[in-house]
Design an enzyme around this catalytic site. Sequence first.
Site, short mmCIF file in Angstrom:
data_model
loop_
_atom_site.label_atom_id
_atom_site.label_comp_id
_atom_site.label_asym_id
_atom_site.label_seq_id
_atom_site.Cartn_x
_atom_site.Cartn_y
_atom_site.Cartn_z
N CYS A 69 3.80 21.71 10.48
CA CYS A 69 4.62 20.51 10.35
C CYS A 69 4.41 19.95 8.94
CB CYS A 69 4.20 19.47 11.38
SG CYS A 69 5.08 17.91 11.24
N ASN A 70 5.48 19.95 8.17
CA ASN A 70 5.39 19.44 6.80
C ASN A 70 4.99 17.97 6.76
OD1 ASN A 70 6.88 21.62 4.86
ND2 ASN A 70 7.71 21.67 6.92
N THR A 71 5.51 17.21 7.72
CA THR A 71 5.25 15.77 7.74
C THR A 71 3.77 15.49 8.00
OG1 THR A 71 7.47 15.56 8.64
CG2 THR A 71 6.11 13.60 8.71
N CYS A 177 11.00 21.18 6.21
CA CYS A 177 10.75 20.68 7.57
C CYS A 177 10.86 21.90 8.46
CB CYS A 177 11.77 19.62 7.96
SG CYS A 177 11.72 19.20 9.72
N1 DGL Z 1 8.88 19.66 11.93
C1 DGL Z 1 8.34 18.59 11.20
C2 DGL Z 1 8.20 18.90 9.73
O1 DGL Z 1 8.03 20.05 9.37
C3 DGL Z 1 8.87 17.20 11.38
C4 DGL Z 1 9.93 16.88 12.32
C5 DGL Z 1 9.83 15.43 12.76
O2 DGL Z 1 10.32 14.54 12.04
O3 DGL Z 1 9.24 15.23 13.81
O4 DGL Z 1 8.18 18.02 8.91
#
Ligand code: DGL
Length: 249
Positions: A69-71, A177
């Site tokens: 997860c990037n976030t 993302c």
């Molecule tokens: N899949 C997540 C990412 O890579 C974030 C998605 C979300 O906002 O929950 O950032």
Amino acid sequence: MKVGVFDSGLGGLNVLNTISQKNKHDYYFLGDSLRAPYGDRSSEEIRKFSTQIVEFLAEFGIDHYVVACNTICATSLDFLREKYRYTFLSIVDMGVLETLKTKGDVLVLATRRTVETHVYKNRIQKNSNRNVKEIAAVKLVPIIENGMEDRKSLSDALDEYLNFANKNKTPNILLGCTHFPIIKDEIEKKLKYKANIIDPAEYLKDHMDFEQSKKNNLHLFMTSKTIQTQKTADQIFEKKVDIEQVSLK
Ligand code: DGL
């Protein structure tokens, strides 16, 4: 090895599918769909949720974690690395390394929180001299979590977020993302030129240097399991997969 993979939701399943095609392990996955999107949450909340996830997965005796997860990487990775002694492979590190192999300007599509940290822009520009445009593609995660059933909203959102790329013919589009590679085909169809679309999971797949097991074992947990979640998960793995719904403490 026991490898823990986690995300706010379905994007992490897509990462797991990509990496498990090349790397055989006992995988334990947690997707926190109940509380997605993380991209609109505060850094404090994301740190709290990722601690809960790491501790849930730790019960299985995880050797290494993949932060899919990037976030979470953008907001909480330093915190997690300080708090725990595990190795955390970061999808953002992979995205940066893969992008640094390319030439020309870059468009980063990511969540609001990731864009606010400028993690990609700062790290790419620190190591190469090029323009990096970041766009918070905030409408996409809810549409993807809902099984992409709202085709009109998906199409309109992509028109909006890809307008910059189509105008400038940006050579590289980094999917910052993990949910976005799920709609890579739709993204490609909307582009009026041939772009190099970067999925950091593809780089990660080639850089997991732990000792492999004889075969893959996938244990999938999500905090919310709907008909749409199951359908999208089956589409990602191209077979029926078992997902157990759990709650986190
Ligand atoms: N899949 C997540 C990412 O890579 C974030 C998605 C979300 O906002 O929950 O950032």
